[in-house]
Design a protein around this motif. Structure first.
Motif, PDB file in Angstrom:
ATOM      1  N   LEU A 206       1.752  -7.612   2.837  1.00  0.00           N
ATOM      2  CA  LEU A 206       1.468  -7.956   1.444  1.00  0.00           C
ATOM      3  C   LEU A 206       0.981  -9.384   1.267  1.00  0.00           C
ATOM      4  O   LEU A 206       0.580  -9.766   0.169  1.00  0.00           O
ATOM      5  N   GLY A 207       1.031 -10.198   2.331  1.00  0.00           N
ATOM      6  CA  GLY A 207       0.583 -11.586   2.221  1.00  0.00           C
ATOM      7  C   GLY A 207      -0.920 -11.711   2.066  1.00  0.00           C
ATOM      8  O   GLY A 207      -1.414 -12.731   1.599  1.00  0.00           O
ATOM      9  N   TYR A 208      -1.650 -10.698   2.488  1.00  0.00           N
ATOM     10  CA  TYR A 208      -3.103 -10.676   2.336  1.00  0.00           C
ATOM     11  C   TYR A 208      -3.477  -9.267   1.909  1.00  0.00           C
ATOM     12  O   TYR A 208      -3.059  -8.290   2.538  1.00  0.00           O
ATOM     13  N   ALA A 209      -4.250  -9.150   0.844  1.00  0.00           N
ATOM     14  CA  ALA A 209      -4.425  -7.870   0.150  1.00  0.00           C
ATOM     15  C   ALA A 209      -4.876  -6.732   1.069  1.00  0.00           C
ATOM     16  O   ALA A 209      -4.380  -5.607   0.975  1.00  0.00           O
ATOM     17  N   SER A 210      -5.804  -7.007   1.988  1.00  0.00           N
ATOM     18  CA  SER A 210      -6.354  -5.930   2.809  1.00  0.00           C
ATOM     19  C   SER A 210      -5.364  -5.416   3.861  1.00  0.00           C
ATOM     20  O   SER A 210      -5.568  -4.345   4.435  1.00  0.00           O
ATOM     21  N   ASN A 211      -4.283  -6.160   4.096  1.00  0.00           N
ATOM     22  CA  ASN A 211      -3.336  -5.759   5.141  1.00  0.00           C
ATOM     23  C   ASN A 211      -2.446  -4.594   4.727  1.00  0.00           C
ATOM     24  O   ASN A 211      -1.667  -4.094   5.552  1.00  0.00           O
TER      25      ASN A 211
END
Length: 728
Positions: free
Chosen positions: A484-489
């Motif tokens: 969740l720290g980076y949207a695409s992950n």
């Protein structure tokens, strides 16, 4: 020169909030004398086959064990037939007395684990442990059959380590570390399951203990509930924060925890058991901007609160039984970081909240030749995450000083997770025992699913020895901060490994236990960076709280582990007792470029020599000597780092270098004194007796001390420890 912390995300790296370590691809920090060292002497034990005699019980207390009425009735879920685990005789077992006797362990279970075969650590200043070549995030914790999100202070999701455990050893009866081919009942973990049991309280009288030590002060109180049950309550609070406002990291942790259990026998067949665990902690770090020796550049404020509650109804049948459990957990943490050298400009902040509510059912059946168990789990997992690094960071993985990966990510949802499993053991022919299991699990956060089969066998060679082996597949989702720290992950797949294990176990006629094991692991679908093709999540030990680690990732990495372990321990009832274990292991992973490289936790040789001598009926002296062959690290691009006044790693040499070997000796002395028919235990010890400077990692200092030569940070120096405990 005194190094007090690290440059980015100081709180995290020092105390376990998170440490990104591309072996050196991690921020540097000084683990100073008051950050807890690692743990641990006294031997660990394993259980033999069901028809083999158990090793003699190892007791650290000279006082005779107390009888408990509750031990005479069927009130403990773990005492029934379903307690049989497929890795019985192979999993590592230890009693609370062993943990409390361990030199350097500070009565802390995770620190004690660091002396077990195949278990390593990134720094002896924290209680993070890594099992059989796996990442620290691949460990699961279970207390009295209840899965815990985390058991450490100053720690968050994505990190299994921290400052000290929230569970005091005085409330524990025993622990078991399942570290290879564990049962199908355990889900969502790739490396290990730490299964802890609280001690069985006395049901006929009140009993208590008061204790004071470095890890904190507190009490344990046992109270009967009429004639049908009893309760146990444990409370502990830190004491270091009352003695100083800086333990060498520009701040000091403040923490507390409370544990409460109750057991009520409704009938000779029905038992209700409750559990409640709650903890809170804070850590505020403020660099001294006028001190050129202080490399920290960020003000950090961290606060965390965790709680878990559970009710389990156990029903015993003639040849089996069942458990119905309802539990909930609440995990909340906040982190705020500002620039100490730029008018407190915002750098990073987060607010992470999770509340899983879980229903679990297990049923068990056992005959003279067959043991079968199965069950299901369903959970409603509320998640409220906000991760803000709006300014981004000039990443240490690139020579480009332009800030990258600026993001402000929020996630609010309540995915449903569920799993079903079944497994069985059959005594086939003679002393041959066959095992098989299957688990299916679904994760609602991105609708991923996995099937996890396993199979194994044991062949008894006599009453005291057996051969064992097997193969199994395990899957685990990446940690939520990574997803969740980076949207695409959010689309990352479950990580997977396939494990094999073959070994031999024997008990000699003196009660000594020998075991040797060869094991492999094959990882797939491991998260790797899409920006930096040589960077894998396997290059990071604890990733939470490091803003520059929130980057786009894909599930394209692979890994392989090959290990050999041998251990021997004497009968602990002897006046002089000892254990020795040796591990040889290789750990490699690939990133997006497909090149095999050492993982951050690749340590080819690990060894522990533990032992003790009973000086008298009331006095015990124990010691420990630990060794490993050094931690891999990634070197800096020295000229570019100097020119830009920041650390820049050479990603063409990820983990290509290795630090100097690690060696440490600890000693501990304990005396038990009778005081008005009660027991007063006084203990003292010294960690790193030889004062060895063990390499931790390199850092390049900023401002006046910046130079072309990296500065080597070391781990714990020589340090005294002590405390006391009074039973009443």
């Amino acid at each position: 020169m005194k190094i007090k912390g690290s440059q980015k995300a100081v709180t995290v790296a020092v105390c376990g909030l998170a440490m990104a370590a591309v072996s050196s691809v991690s921020r540097a920090q000084q683990m100073t004398a008051l950050t807890l060292p690692n743990a641990l002497p006294t031997a660990t034990s394993t259980s033999p086959l069901p028809d083999a005699p158990m090793p003699a019980v190892k007791s650290a207390e000279p006082v005779a064990p107390r009888e408990s009425v509750m031990q005479n009735i069927d009130v403990s879920v773990r005492d029934d037939v379903h307690a049989q685990s497929p890795d019985e005789g192979v999993a590592l077992h230890a009693t609370a007395q062993e943990v409390s006797l361990a030199a350097g362990a500070y009565n802390d279970v995770p620190r004690y684990l660091q002396t077990m075969p195949g278990v390593s650590f990134d720094t002896d200043a924290r209680n993070t442990y890594l099992v059989n070549g796996g990442n620290a995030m691949e460990n699961t914790f279970v207390l009295d059959g209840v899965e815990m999100p985390n058991i450490n202070h100053i720690s968050t999701n994505g990190s299994s380590g921290g400052f000290v455990s929230v569970i005091d050893t005085s409330a524990i009866s025993d622990i078991t570390l399942h570290k290879q081919l564990y049962g199908s009942e355990y889900g969502g973990t790739l490396s290990s399951v730490l299964d802890m049991h609280t001690r069985v309280p006395e049901s006929d009288q009140r009993h208590g203990e008061l204790d004071l030590g470095y890890a904190g002060s507190g009490f344990v109180l046992e109270q009967p509930i009429g004639r049908i049950g009893s309760t146990l309550t444990q409370y502990r609070h830190s004491i270091v924060n009352y003695l100083t406002n800086d333990i060498g990291l520009d701040g000091v942790p403040d923490y507390h925890s409370i544990l409460s259990t109750s057991t009520i026998a409704l009938s000779d067949r029905d038992t209700i058991k409750t559990l409640y665990l709650s903890s809170g902690d804070t850590l505020n770090i403020s660099p001294n901007t006028e001190d050129p020796d202080d490399p920290n550049i960020l003000n950090t404020r961290f606060g965390g609160n965790r709680s878990t509650g559970a009710v389990t109804w156990h029903r015993a049948e003639k040849n089996g039984g069942s458990d119905l459990q309802l539990n909930y957990s609440s995990v909340t943490s906040t982190t705020s970081q500002t620039s100490a050298y730029n008018n407190d400009a915002p750098v990073y902040s987060d607010r992470l909240n999770e509340t899983p509510i879980t229903m679990k059912y297990d049923a068990y059946l056992e005959t003279s030749r067959v043991h079968v168990q199965g069950g299901f789990t369903w959970s409603h997992h509320s998640i409220d995450y906000n991760i803000n690094q709006a300014q981004g960071f000039p990443t240490p993985y690139s020579q480009d000083p332009t800030p990258v990966d600026a993001s402000n990510t929020s996630y609010n949802g309540a995915p449903h997770n569920y799993a079903v499993y079944g497994e069985g053991t059959v005594r086939a022919v003679g002393k041959l025992e066959l095992q098989a299991g299957l688990r299916g699990e679904h994760w609602g956060i991105n609708n991923s699913a996995a099937w996890m089969p396993r199979a194994g066998a044991k062949l008894g060679l006599g009453k005291r020895s057996f051969l064992f082996g097997g193969i199994g597949s395990y899957s685990q989702m990446p940690s939520l901060p990574i997803m969740l720290g980076y949207a695409s992950n959010i689309g990352l797949k479950p990580m997977r490994n396939v494990q094999t294990q073959f070994g031999f176990s024997a008990i000699d006629r003196f009660g000594g236990h020998f075991m040797t094991t060869v094991y492999t692991r094959r990882y797939s679908d491991y998260p790797v960076s899409t920006q930096f093709t040589s960077l894998s999540l396997a290059d990071m030990v604890d990733s939470f709280g490091q803003p520059y680690l929130y980057m786009p990732m894909v599930s394209a990495g692979r890994g392989k582990v090959l290990g050999f372990e041998a251990q021997y321990e004497t009968n602990m009832k002897r006046r002089v007792f000892a254990q020795v274990n040796l591990t040889s292991r290789s750990v490699q992973h690939t990133a997006l470029d497909g090149v095999w490289r050492r993982a951050n936790y690749d340590m080819p040789i690990l060894g522990n020599l533990l032992g003790g001598v009973r000086l008298s009926r009331r006095q015990v002296l124990t010691g420990r000597y630990s060794y490993h062959s050094g931690t891999p690290y990634t070197p800096f691009l020295l000229d570019e780092s100097y020119n830009q006044q920041r650390e820049i790693y050479d990603l063409s040499q990820v983990n290509a270098m290795r630090g100097t070997s690690y060696a440490r000796m600890d000693l501990r002395y304990e005396i038990n004194l009778p005081v008005r028919h009660k027991n007063l235990k006084i203990y003292s010890g010294m960690e790193n007796v030889l004062g060895r400077s063990n390499f931790y990692q390199y850092v390049m200092l900023h401002d006046a001390y910046w130079g072309h030569t990296p500065y080597a940070l070391t781990q714990m120096g020589r340090y005294m420890d002590g405390g006391m405990s009074w039973s009443f």
